[in-house]
Design a protein around this motif. Sequence first.
Motif, PDB file in Angstrom:
ATOM      1  N   TYR A 159       0.839  -1.198   0.000  1.00 50.96           N
ATOM      2  CA  TYR A 159       0.000   0.000   0.000  1.00 50.96           C
ATOM      3  C   TYR A 159       0.875   1.249   0.000  1.00 50.96           C
ATOM      4  N   TRP A 160       0.323   2.321  -0.578  1.00 53.74           N
ATOM      5  CA  TRP A 160       0.931   3.639  -0.419  1.00 53.74           C
ATOM      6  C   TRP A 160      -0.101   4.573   0.208  1.00 53.74           C
ATOM      7  N   TYR A 161       0.339   5.249   1.294  1.00 51.82           N
ATOM      8  CA  TYR A 161      -0.478   6.241   1.963  1.00 51.82           C
ATOM      9  C   TYR A 161       0.229   7.593   1.883  1.00 51.82           C
ATOM     10  N   GLN A 162      -0.575   8.651   1.872  1.00 47.44           N
ATOM     11  CA  GLN A 162      -0.066  10.018   2.009  1.00 47.44           C
ATOM     12  C   GLN A 162      -0.524  10.553   3.363  1.00 47.44           C
ATOM     13  N   GLN A 163       0.415  11.087   4.135  1.00 41.24           N
ATOM     14  CA  GLN A 163       0.062  11.660   5.441  1.00 41.24           C
ATOM     15  C   GLN A 163       0.599  13.075   5.524  1.00 41.24           C
ATOM     16  N   LYS A 164      -0.290  14.041   5.511  1.00 43.04           N
ATOM     17  CA  LYS A 164       0.115  15.433   5.676  1.00 43.04           C
ATOM     18  C   LYS A 164       0.200  15.758   7.164  1.00 43.04           C
ATOM     19  N   SER A 165       0.888  16.831   7.479  1.00 43.37           N
ATOM     20  CA  SER A 165       1.196  17.172   8.864  1.00 43.37           C
ATOM     21  C   SER A 165      -0.076  17.203   9.713  1.00 43.37           C
ATOM     22  N   SER A 166      -0.037  16.456  10.825  1.00 41.30           N
ATOM     23  CA  SER A 166      -1.138  16.398  11.801  1.00 41.30           C
ATOM     24  C   SER A 166      -2.447  15.900  11.184  1.00 41.30           C
ATOM     25  N   GLN A 167      -2.356  15.148  10.109  1.00 39.60           N
ATOM     26  CA  GLN A 167      -3.557  14.582   9.477  1.00 39.60           C
ATOM     27  C   GLN A 167      -3.489  13.066   9.439  1.00 39.60           C
ATOM     28  N   ASP A 202       1.728  18.588  -2.573  1.00 37.25           N
ATOM     29  CA  ASP A 202       2.107  17.179  -2.469  1.00 37.25           C
ATOM     30  C   ASP A 202       3.170  16.947  -1.398  1.00 37.25           C
ATOM     31  N   ALA A 203       3.625  18.013  -0.777  1.00 41.32           N
ATOM     32  CA  ALA A 203       4.574  17.859   0.324  1.00 41.32           C
ATOM     33  C   ALA A 203       3.883  17.134   1.469  1.00 41.32           C
ATOM     34  N   ALA A 204       4.474  16.016   1.886  1.00 42.48           N
ATOM     35  CA  ALA A 204       3.826  15.159   2.882  1.00 42.48           C
ATOM     36  C   ALA A 204       4.783  14.047   3.270  1.00 42.48           C
ATOM     37  N   LEU A 258       8.585  14.086   1.955  1.00 44.11           N
ATOM     38  CA  LEU A 258       8.819  14.786   0.699  1.00 44.11           C
ATOM     39  C   LEU A 258       8.625  16.285   0.891  1.00 44.11           C
ATOM     40  N   THR A 259       9.623  17.028   0.492  1.00 42.34           N
ATOM     41  CA  THR A 259       9.552  18.488   0.471  1.00 42.34           C
ATOM     42  C   THR A 259       9.569  18.958  -0.980  1.00 42.34           C
ATOM     43  N   VAL A 260       8.669  19.871  -1.316  1.00 42.58           N
ATOM     44  CA  VAL A 260       8.604  20.425  -2.676  1.00 42.58           C
ATOM     45  C   VAL A 260       8.921  21.914  -2.614  1.00 42.58           C
ATOM     46  N   LEU A 261       9.977  22.294  -3.318  1.00 43.38           N
ATOM     47  CA  LEU A 261      10.408  23.713  -3.287  1.00 43.38           C
ATOM     48  C   LEU A 261       9.853  24.492  -4.472  1.00 43.38           C
TER      49      LEU A 261
END
Lengths: 112, 113
Positions: B33-41, B85-87, B110-113
Amino acid sequence: QKEVEQDPGPLSVPEGAIVSLNCTYSNSAFQYFMWYRQYSRKGPELLMYTYSSGNKEDGRFTAQVDKSSKYISLFIRDSQPSDSATYLCAMSASNAGNMLTFGGGTRLMVKP
Amino acid sequence: DAMVIQNPRYQVTQFGKPVTLSCSQTLNHNVMYWYQQKSSQAPKLLFHYYDKDFNNEADTPDNFQSRRPNTSFCFLDIRSPGLGDAAMYLCATSRGLAVNEQFFGPGTRLTVL
């Protein structure tokens, strides 16, 4: 409204305290309930898994499910500084399906 | 020790520059599986593979793609990363589809500049 609501905290308690973490949900189809612990910069780790209503105990951890109120709880007895982490609840309507719905997590800090 | 490994642990990319995140497992599990987790979510499921069968969640943007060349490896490709998409991207595995059997990796931030 989110399907699963969880107070983000932070919750700060002294070492040795009893901690109560909670989630509420809106989907009455949920039957499988989990609690994950996530340390900073790490992936979630499964702590407790329960089916339907009732209590389940594992060492210092007790999970409670009240389906009539759509409310689940995780109790931590004799809390330790090593319990400091984010606790995520997760639930699913099916045991054989892959879909987990997570709460946003509660950050717990246990102070020595 | 059997485990789920994610590389790199931290990834910085530029807006619009394709990026690939890697996951490998020594558990010989069928499902990845792939999950995306944003800050505090909460973690949000993007897609999963059952063996070679790919299952995309309905609301996963087309910008996200995945490859599973063999049982052990799974890749997440972000074709044109945006700032949103930073997460943290979490890989998980399970033997079958039982909900209580998912083992998570440590994640790639992942950081997106």
